[in-house]
Design an enzyme around this catalytic site. Structure first.
Site, mmCIF file in Angstrom:
data_model
loop_
_atom_site.group_PDB
_atom_site.id
_atom_site.type_symbol
_atom_site.label_atom_id
_atom_site.label_comp_id
_atom_site.label_asym_id
_atom_site.label_seq_id
_atom_site.Cartn_x
_atom_site.Cartn_y
_atom_site.Cartn_z
ATOM 1 N N GLU A 212 9.753 19.809 4.370
ATOM 2 C CA GLU A 212 9.600 20.497 3.098
ATOM 3 C C GLU A 212 9.923 19.521 1.975
ATOM 4 O O GLU A 212 10.382 18.399 2.223
ATOM 5 C CB GLU A 212 10.504 21.729 3.030
ATOM 6 C CG GLU A 212 11.986 21.419 3.080
ATOM 7 C CD GLU A 212 12.865 22.649 3.163
ATOM 8 O OE1 GLU A 212 12.350 23.726 3.482
ATOM 9 O OE2 GLU A 212 14.068 22.519 2.922
ATOM 10 N N HIS A 250 15.928 26.220 0.032
ATOM 11 C CA HIS A 250 17.018 25.424 0.567
ATOM 12 C C HIS A 250 17.663 24.570 -0.519
ATOM 13 O O HIS A 250 17.012 24.125 -1.456
ATOM 14 C CB HIS A 250 16.517 24.508 1.682
ATOM 15 C CG HIS A 250 16.226 25.243 2.948
ATOM 16 N ND1 HIS A 250 15.264 24.815 3.839
ATOM 17 C CD2 HIS A 250 16.768 26.352 3.489
ATOM 18 C CE1 HIS A 250 15.228 25.643 4.875
ATOM 19 N NE2 HIS A 250 16.128 26.581 4.670
#
Length: 292
Positions: A212, A250
């Site tokens: 990511e 995150h």
């Protein structure tokens, strides 16, 4: 075979008697995990009934390990106490500690990662779903019924949700092991660690790597793949539409300037020979095409 976790693994749960710990202890046991003990100093000496199975509770990880021979600890411990809990597992000589907890301060994660590395304990996480070797063992919160049968794909992912989705998309092929390494800025086990282990595993034929935005872990993994991995690798990078400078989900998923963008990661992976999907479903199709 599998990586890091197998049918022979003996698992203890730090924080087993809490609500989350007990819920996931039940799920792990139902998946076939050999959970041999829980740890809670206030409830030491008791047996806890988990769906008809008595699980002993010890006052410390050292006591639990000595009595049971455990070699894996799964931690469901609040953020404020996680550093001490991980260090307790390390001091007990636990080979593998799976830290599920979200919201651990970065300075605590830096401290216990260094402590563990110096003493030979592998950390998975923090802020991760754990790992599963289907048909063998499940240490963490990954739903075992997504892909119940073992297979020959190895999966490593920063994202728990994308771990689950790719497991579901490829359930008919199955997995040797799936490892959710976590998306915090500081983690114990990296993409590269898992790539190296899957490369050495004779029962893993293909590797799926999910990354990511944020940081340079995927670029470093691409360099490692180019030099060290002979097995086919299929990749996916979440965050192509993420706005610059904004944390997305995150704590580690933040783009600064041109560094850490999904596009840059995709280009680095493709330059290393990795085919990269544009969506999770598209990534699964690439796997199917490669294995057909």
């Amino acid at each position: 075979m599998a990586i890091f976790l197998s049918k022979a693994s003996k698992v203890i749960v730090q924080g087993m008697t809490g609500a989350e710990g007990m819920k996931h202890t039940r799920r792990m046991l139902a998946a076939g995990t050999d959970i041999v003990a829980g740890v809670n100093p206030r409830k030491a000496g008791r047996d806890v009934d988990v769906d008809g199975r008595p699980v002993p509770v010890f006052g410390s990880v050292a006591e639990a390990r000595e009595a049971t021979g455990a070699d894996v600890s799964v931690l469901f411990v609040p953020p404020a106490f996680s550093r001490a809990a991980v260090q307790e597992a390390v001091d007990a000589g636990m080979p593998l500690a799976v830290v599920i907890t979200e919201g651990i301060p970065v300075h605590d994660a830096v401290a216990f990662r260094a402590y563990a590395q110096e003493r030979g304990t592998r950390i998975i996480g923090p802020n991760c779903p754990g790992l599963i070797s289907p048909g063998q063992s499940n240490a963490g919160i990954i739903p075992a019924d997504i892909a119940p049968e073992p297979g020959r794909i190895g999966l490593v992912s920063k994202s728990g949700t994308l771990t689950y989705q790719l497991m579901y998309e490829l359930r008919e092929i199955g997995f040797s092991s799936c490892v959710g390494i976590g998306g915090d800025p500081v983690i114990g086990t990296t993409h590269i660690d898992c790539l190296e282990a899957f490369e050495a595993d004779p029962e893993t034929d293909l590797i799926v790597m999910i990354g990511e935005i944020g940081g340079d872990a995927e670029e470093r993994a691409a360099a490692f793949i180019k030099e060290n991995v002979t097995k086919p690798v299929i990749g996916y990078v979440a965050g192509f539409t993420a706005p610059e400078g904004k944390t997305m989900g995150h704590a580690g998923a933040i783009v600064s300037g041109s560094s850490g963008t999904a596009r840059a990661k995709k280009e680095a992976l493709e330059a290393a020979g990795v085919r990269v999907g544009e969506t999770p479903t598209g990534t699964a199709r690439l796997v199917l095409d490669r294995l057909s």
